[in-house]
Design a protein around this motif. Sequence first.
Motif, mmCIF file in Angstrom:
data_model
loop_
_atom_site.group_PDB
_atom_site.id
_atom_site.type_symbol
_atom_site.label_atom_id
_atom_site.label_comp_id
_atom_site.label_asym_id
_atom_site.label_seq_id
_atom_site.Cartn_x
_atom_site.Cartn_y
_atom_site.Cartn_z
ATOM 1 N N LEU A 179 0.828 -1.202 0.000
ATOM 2 C CA LEU A 179 0.000 0.000 0.000
ATOM 3 C C LEU A 179 0.866 1.258 0.000
ATOM 4 O O LEU A 179 0.572 2.225 -0.709
ATOM 5 C CB LEU A 179 -0.913 -0.005 1.226
ATOM 6 C CG LEU A 179 -1.894 1.173 1.352
ATOM 7 C CD1 LEU A 179 -2.861 1.203 0.168
ATOM 8 C CD2 LEU A 179 -2.667 1.090 2.669
ATOM 9 N N LEU A 180 1.957 1.237 0.765
ATOM 10 C CA LEU A 180 2.866 2.381 0.821
ATOM 11 C C LEU A 180 3.453 2.691 -0.550
ATOM 12 O O LEU A 180 3.553 3.860 -0.953
ATOM 13 C CB LEU A 180 3.990 2.094 1.821
ATOM 14 C CG LEU A 180 5.091 3.154 1.927
ATOM 15 C CD1 LEU A 180 4.559 4.430 2.559
ATOM 16 C CD2 LEU A 180 6.266 2.613 2.737
ATOM 17 N N TYR A 181 3.843 1.647 -1.263
ATOM 18 C CA TYR A 181 4.503 1.835 -2.553
ATOM 19 C C TYR A 181 3.529 1.804 -3.737
ATOM 20 O O TYR A 181 3.967 1.824 -4.889
ATOM 21 C CB TYR A 181 5.582 0.770 -2.747
ATOM 22 C CG TYR A 181 6.859 1.060 -1.989
ATOM 23 C CD1 TYR A 181 7.713 2.081 -2.415
ATOM 24 C CD2 TYR A 181 7.208 0.334 -0.865
ATOM 25 C CE1 TYR A 181 8.888 2.353 -1.732
ATOM 26 C CE2 TYR A 181 8.386 0.603 -0.167
ATOM 27 C CZ TYR A 181 9.224 1.615 -0.609
ATOM 28 O OH TYR A 181 10.393 1.884 0.063
ATOM 29 N N GLN A 182 2.230 1.790 -3.460
ATOM 30 C CA GLN A 182 1.242 1.734 -4.538
ATOM 31 C C GLN A 182 1.390 2.875 -5.551
ATOM 32 O O GLN A 182 1.242 2.649 -6.764
ATOM 33 C CB GLN A 182 -0.162 1.707 -3.941
ATOM 34 C CG GLN A 182 -1.254 1.298 -4.916
ATOM 35 C CD GLN A 182 -1.725 2.457 -5.794
ATOM 36 O OE1 GLN A 182 -1.678 3.617 -5.365
ATOM 37 N NE2 GLN A 182 -2.179 2.140 -7.005
ATOM 38 N N PRO A 183 1.695 4.118 -5.112
ATOM 39 C CA PRO A 183 1.863 5.189 -6.105
ATOM 40 C C PRO A 183 2.979 4.913 -7.110
ATOM 41 O O PRO A 183 2.874 5.327 -8.279
ATOM 42 C CB PRO A 183 2.202 6.412 -5.236
ATOM 43 C CG PRO A 183 1.579 6.115 -3.917
ATOM 44 C CD PRO A 183 1.759 4.647 -3.727
ATOM 45 N N LEU A 184 4.021 4.216 -6.679
ATOM 46 C CA LEU A 184 5.101 3.876 -7.609
ATOM 47 C C LEU A 184 4.716 2.672 -8.458
ATOM 48 O O LEU A 184 4.962 2.646 -9.669
ATOM 49 C CB LEU A 184 6.395 3.590 -6.847
ATOM 50 C CG LEU A 184 6.998 4.751 -6.056
ATOM 51 C CD1 LEU A 184 8.312 4.334 -5.409
ATOM 52 C CD2 LEU A 184 7.230 5.966 -6.956
ATOM 53 N N GLU A 185 4.086 1.678 -7.823
ATOM 54 C CA GLU A 185 3.674 0.483 -8.564
ATOM 55 C C GLU A 185 2.668 0.836 -9.656
ATOM 56 O O GLU A 185 2.690 0.255 -10.753
ATOM 57 C CB GLU A 185 3.081 -0.547 -7.609
ATOM 58 C CG GLU A 185 2.790 -1.886 -8.277
ATOM 59 C CD GLU A 185 2.202 -2.891 -7.316
ATOM 60 O OE1 GLU A 185 2.339 -4.106 -7.588
ATOM 61 O OE2 GLU A 185 1.596 -2.479 -6.307
ATOM 62 N N SER A 186 1.816 1.825 -9.388
ATOM 63 C CA SER A 186 0.810 2.220 -10.382
ATOM 64 C C SER A 186 1.443 2.848 -11.618
ATOM 65 O O SER A 186 0.811 2.921 -12.672
ATOM 66 C CB SER A 186 -0.186 3.213 -9.757
ATOM 67 O OG SER A 186 0.452 4.450 -9.447
ATOM 68 N N LYS A 187 2.705 3.279 -11.474
ATOM 69 C CA LYS A 187 3.430 3.853 -12.617
ATOM 70 C C LYS A 187 4.294 2.817 -13.319
ATOM 71 O O LYS A 187 5.106 3.163 -14.179
ATOM 72 C CB LYS A 187 4.306 5.018 -12.135
ATOM 73 C CG LYS A 187 3.510 6.193 -11.581
ATOM 74 C CD LYS A 187 4.438 7.298 -11.098
ATOM 75 C CE LYS A 187 3.647 8.467 -10.540
ATOM 76 N NZ LYS A 187 4.542 9.549 -10.029
ATOM 77 N N GLY A 188 4.134 1.560 -12.920
ATOM 78 C CA GLY A 188 4.865 0.493 -13.595
ATOM 79 C C GLY A 188 6.128 0.029 -12.904
ATOM 80 O O GLY A 188 6.864 -0.802 -13.462
ATOM 81 N N VAL A 189 6.402 0.525 -11.700
ATOM 82 C CA VAL A 189 7.603 0.096 -10.972
ATOM 83 C C VAL A 189 7.363 -1.304 -10.397
ATOM 84 O O VAL A 189 6.389 -1.520 -9.675
ATOM 85 C CB VAL A 189 7.940 1.078 -9.826
ATOM 86 C CG1 VAL A 189 9.114 0.551 -8.998
ATOM 87 C CG2 VAL A 189 8.256 2.459 -10.385
ATOM 88 N N PRO A 190 8.229 -2.268 -10.704
ATOM 89 C CA PRO A 190 8.035 -3.628 -10.172
ATOM 90 C C PRO A 190 8.281 -3.670 -8.660
ATOM 91 O O PRO A 190 9.254 -3.085 -8.163
ATOM 92 C CB PRO A 190 9.105 -4.456 -10.905
ATOM 93 C CG PRO A 190 9.558 -3.610 -12.048
ATOM 94 C CD PRO A 190 9.384 -2.187 -11.626
ATOM 95 N N LEU A 191 7.399 -4.350 -7.939
ATOM 96 C CA LEU A 191 7.615 -4.634 -6.522
ATOM 97 C C LEU A 191 8.036 -6.095 -6.415
ATOM 98 O O LEU A 191 7.283 -6.988 -6.808
ATOM 99 C CB LEU A 191 6.341 -4.412 -5.708
ATOM 100 C CG LEU A 191 5.748 -3.001 -5.621
ATOM 101 C CD1 LEU A 191 4.640 -2.974 -4.567
ATOM 102 C CD2 LEU A 191 6.806 -1.977 -5.297
ATOM 103 N N LEU A 192 9.225 -6.318 -5.892
ATOM 104 C CA LEU A 192 9.717 -7.681 -5.709
ATOM 105 C C LEU A 192 9.521 -8.053 -4.247
ATOM 106 O O LEU A 192 10.198 -7.525 -3.364
ATOM 107 C CB LEU A 192 11.194 -7.782 -6.102
ATOM 108 C CG LEU A 192 11.857 -9.147 -5.882
ATOM 109 C CD1 LEU A 192 11.156 -10.216 -6.706
ATOM 110 C CD2 LEU A 192 13.340 -9.082 -6.231
ATOM 111 N N ILE A 193 8.587 -8.952 -3.986
ATOM 112 C CA ILE A 193 8.293 -9.400 -2.627
ATOM 113 C C ILE A 193 9.059 -10.690 -2.369
ATOM 114 O O ILE A 193 8.929 -11.663 -3.131
ATOM 115 C CB ILE A 193 6.785 -9.644 -2.419
ATOM 116 C CG1 ILE A 193 5.975 -8.418 -2.870
ATOM 117 C CG2 ILE A 193 6.504 -9.984 -0.963
ATOM 118 C CD1 ILE A 193 6.274 -7.162 -2.086
#
Length: 428
Positions: A179-193
């Motif tokens: 949720l914290l990084y959602q603004p970046l993920e919405s721009k196409g930034v990959p989140l590696l969990i």
Amino acid sequence: MIGCGYVGLVAASCFAELGQNVICIDKDQTKIDLLKKGIAPISEPYLIELIEKNTKKNRLQFSSSFTPHIASSDLIFIAVGTFDPDQKERTDLTAIHTVIAEIAPHLTNHQVVINKSTAPIGTSRTLHNMIKKIAPNIQCSIASNPEFLRQGQAVADFMHPDRVVIGVESEHAQKKLELLYQPLESKGVPLLITDLESAEIIKYAANAFLATKISFINELSMLCEALNVDIRTVSSGIGLDRRIGKDFLNPGPGYGGSCLPKDIQTLIETAEQHNVSSHILKSVMTVNAAQQTRMIEKINLAFAGNLSDKKIAILGLTFKSGTDDMRHSPALVILPALIAGGAQLSAYDPQGMYAAKQILPKEMLYREDVYDAIAETDAIVLMTEWKIFTEINLAQAKKSMRGNIFIDLRNLYQKDKMQALGFDYYCI
């Protein structure tokens, strides 16, 4: 955000820019007082603008006290230094452990404590165990969220990252950080969990690989010099291969800063603790040290081995452009050797002179601009790739010198053009 240093301050300012309410805490009251006045303790493009903007919007605050801020926060980031000033290639976890000991009594259920400091593999799990011991009745989560910020480009790197790495051990922590990084993920930034340990080693592996590229191109430059081949052409030729990439393939006096030397050493020590070889990493360090020695030899060669009473202008002191950081700068090895050989050095750096004065030999002279540093010198040694050094009026500079030697340790200029201007030009 605990820690108003390089990582903490950039991350806090950028999280605020993304719409979060952030309190940045640091025990250094002087630093906090400066930040409240809109003065940043580090030099980083666009950072002060973010601080001013988000402070006015009340999304970013600064404090020297943990209470009441720890108890009222959902996410608690630890971003304190792990650089050991006494053993510069060692990781020091004292500050991280101190933070855990101080915040644990104030934690509440369902909070997430995130380590953003670069720390050895296994640190996040150790921190969680420390919290459980101090506050056994508190149900909180731990996470690892390493930073990949380049000094001089940290704000841009945070806002437009190649990826965000999140190491977690609970679904609760994962959801909070997603949720914290959602603004970046919405721009196409990959989140590696991933798990905690994988996130920690990714940080070390990335820095080690970058250092390996630097040492590789520097070692290859030795062969190119022996064969009279232009290393810049070779670097371009291999860098155009998408499997390799062009970044970190510029020859120079060696890598430095607070990250690469420390992180490689820590990775080597971790390998040794688990009886695993680290031949490549050890070679990377060996080549880097040898490159700095080679630069000293190159400068001596330009003077036929006699530096006595030679006046040399030093352009650049920091380990790279875009920062005021002198830690592990090649200048710390090269310049004392020149002074020991009898040279008189006059230096200019756009941002690093204050820090340099604290650690370089007292014989160093510092000038207010490029041309003051160059005037009446026998030679110029270009140490750091600041853009301002590509804009020098070379004809004016040469006219003000009493000699004509130009030693370019960053390959910023072309040999034929420099020779046409009358310089005795040396590069890598």
